[in-house]
Design an enzyme around this catalytic site. Sequence first.
Site, PDB file in Angstrom:
ATOM      1  N   ASP A 222       0.834  -1.205   0.000  1.00 49.00           N
ATOM      2  CA  ASP A 222       0.000   0.000   0.000  1.00 49.00           C
ATOM      3  C   ASP A 222       0.870   1.258   0.000  1.00 49.00           C
ATOM      4  O   ASP A 222       0.603   2.221   0.719  1.00 49.00           O
ATOM      5  CB  ASP A 222      -0.944   0.000   1.203  1.00 49.00           C
ATOM      6  CG  ASP A 222      -2.071   1.020   1.042  1.00 49.00           C
ATOM      7  OD1 ASP A 222      -2.409   1.351  -0.113  1.00 49.00           O
ATOM      8  OD2 ASP A 222      -2.599   1.492   2.063  1.00 49.00           O
ATOM      9  N   ASP A 450      27.684  -4.208  17.591  1.00 49.72           N
ATOM     10  CA  ASP A 450      26.824  -5.234  16.985  1.00 49.72           C
ATOM     11  C   ASP A 450      26.330  -6.173  18.079  1.00 49.72           C
ATOM     12  O   ASP A 450      26.770  -7.311  18.209  1.00 49.72           O
ATOM     13  CB  ASP A 450      27.603  -5.996  15.911  1.00 49.72           C
ATOM     14  CG  ASP A 450      26.781  -7.099  15.263  1.00 49.72           C
ATOM     15  OD1 ASP A 450      25.539  -7.010  15.304  1.00 49.72           O
ATOM     16  OD2 ASP A 450      27.388  -8.049  14.731  1.00 49.72           O
ATOM     17  N   GLU A 461      21.157  -0.009  17.154  1.00 48.68           N
ATOM     18  CA  GLU A 461      22.449  -0.309  17.777  1.00 48.68           C
ATOM     19  C   GLU A 461      23.399   0.878  17.620  1.00 48.68           C
ATOM     20  O   GLU A 461      24.081   1.276  18.570  1.00 48.68           O
ATOM     21  CB  GLU A 461      23.064  -1.556  17.136  1.00 48.68           C
ATOM     22  CG  GLU A 461      22.345  -2.851  17.465  1.00 48.68           C
ATOM     23  CD  GLU A 461      22.892  -4.046  16.704  1.00 48.68           C
ATOM     24  OE1 GLU A 461      22.734  -5.182  17.189  1.00 48.68           O
ATOM     25  OE2 GLU A 461      23.477  -3.848  15.622  1.00 48.68           O
ATOM     26  N   GLU A 497       9.669  -4.974  37.677  1.00 54.15           N
ATOM     27  CA  GLU A 497       9.237  -3.951  36.717  1.00 54.15           C
ATOM     28  C   GLU A 497      10.011  -4.070  35.404  1.00 54.15           C
ATOM     29  O   GLU A 497       9.435  -3.922  34.318  1.00 54.15           O
ATOM     30  CB  GLU A 497       9.410  -2.559  37.329  1.00 54.15           C
ATOM     31  CG  GLU A 497       8.352  -2.242  38.378  1.00 54.15           C
ATOM     32  CD  GLU A 497       8.613  -0.945  39.117  1.00 54.15           C
ATOM     33  OE1 GLU A 497       7.646  -0.189  39.341  1.00 54.15           O
ATOM     34  OE2 GLU A 497       9.781  -0.693  39.478  1.00 54.15           O
ATOM     35  N   GLU A 531      20.359   7.144  40.333  1.00 54.11           N
ATOM     36  CA  GLU A 531      21.155   5.976  39.960  1.00 54.11           C
ATOM     37  C   GLU A 531      20.876   5.581  38.505  1.00 54.11           C
ATOM     38  O   GLU A 531      21.789   5.229  37.753  1.00 54.11           O
ATOM     39  CB  GLU A 531      20.828   4.813  40.902  1.00 54.11           C
ATOM     40  CG  GLU A 531      21.237   5.073  42.349  1.00 54.11           C
ATOM     41  CD  GLU A 531      20.702   4.030  43.311  1.00 54.11           C
ATOM     42  OE1 GLU A 531      21.274   3.883  44.403  1.00 54.11           O
ATOM     43  OE2 GLU A 531      19.695   3.353  42.968  1.00 54.11           O
TER      44      GLU A 531
END
Length: 540
Positions: A222, A450, A461, A497, A531
């Site tokens: 599309d 890499d 990266e 978390e 931190e």
Amino acid sequence: MGNCIYKIQIDQKAQTHDQIEQKIVDEVIKDEIIQTPPLIEPKKILTQNYEVVVQENSDSQTPNVFSSQSSNPQVKYQQDLQLSPDILVRNQKEGEMFSLHYEIIRKLGQGGFGSVYQVKHLKTNLIRAAKVIQKQAIDDEQLLISESQILKDLDHPNIVKILEVFSDAQNIYIITECLCGGELLERVRSITNYNEDIAKYYMQQILSAMVYCHNRKIVHRDLKPENILFDDKDINSNLKIIDFGASEKIISKKLTTKIGTPYFLAPEILGSNGYDEKVDVWSCGVILYILLIGKAPFRGKNQLETLQLAQKAHLSFSGQRWNNISPEAIDLVKHMIQKDPQKRISMKDALNHKWIQNQSKQSIQFDQDFFKEITKFKGYNNLRVAINQFVTVQISKKEEKYKFLQIFKSLDKNGDGLLSQQEILQGMINVKMDKIESKLMVKEIMEKIDTDHSGRVDFTEFLTASIIQEQMFLKESLKSAFRLFDLDGNGTISRIELEEIFGGIQIDNSAWQDILAACDNNKDGLIEEDEFIALLANLE
């Protein structure tokens, strides 16, 4: 991010042989069975084994064929931390409320199956785009999963980046970066001294993105100007391809679904022998034709007449406008808008065409210091790398990325959206670095950057290593990143978390301890804001 607005669905089991199917296709083209739809209810027209559902998109200049069929396999969430683009997308739990995370600012567009909104992320105040698709409007929900899964696996500077996915009983929400620079043709109309070189510059970016997709067997299906947007209003803004709702991956055989937008639809899509990625080349050829002279090559009085003209594929290069276009540009158009897909040029060959390659040389965007700094980038465990890359994708702002985007493009000589060791080495040589020293240095760079060990450096990266090593993250961005990871809002980030952020993976204890050793100054087993900022700012 316009949705598809025409759907032609074929009952393949009802077809007894190719001749019957071809006869039906011919009737679709010959007879005007696609009619102007009512404003409220979509009109269904049944003809033999076809079901045609017509819907209106008032925002789109060109109609679109959309099918609910998809051959992609069921998507499965990975259970371990393998570095790949898809782990950088947040998959919210089923039923998680979109409205608890985002505020809708304004509507950007309306499609046949949903709408696109500009939204604000409540925790970070970042502006994003949300494609909200009604489940009841789609026959096969797997198609929607396929769109998000394909986007998750793509990592290219000229392809929109998906950030988050929500799903509830009514809708699927696909959250992407917000591209505020307008559509391709809007940009062209706004440029006072628009010329062939600008068209070439835009086309090179489009072709680069599609070479990247085709190398991964992904067909967009599309491609059109409405699905090409710019990052921002700046004249040198980067463009990106959006809306992979019609895309599909070629797994073992040719595709057969009748899908696309009539003005940009390759002839073989309506045939009976199937088709491959060459249909995207045709669409790009039509886009190039429009960029060069400002009008489409096939434009009938209605959609069916447009399809008929495309089937004949008779191109005209007469008239004053074409007199001002170079023979090389015309040659590329002819090779791309070629009716026979076997004779049609490939996307890679289009990118390597002499007209595309003959661009004015741009100034080198890097120097020796850049390579020396990037060599200092530290190698980390996969969890640390994943955190760094997640922040780069989810939080980093255009001003933080712009310099390194330009460097990446300067180094990517073959335009495939990846950096090989040879391309990086050539970049070093171009800035007069010692060849022997460069060969040693480039190996070190590859080992550190890499991170998925693919043998080439992906865009994310490269961005992550560059931004972190040169400490280009704004403090505001790092604070936003912390709020993104602090899911319960208690001012600390826990191991649980992090596991939830990365899709419910199990984080290895040694990897977690490595993270704590790098930043947990008060030894409480949690990561506090200062931190976290030190960890991401590369200060330890």
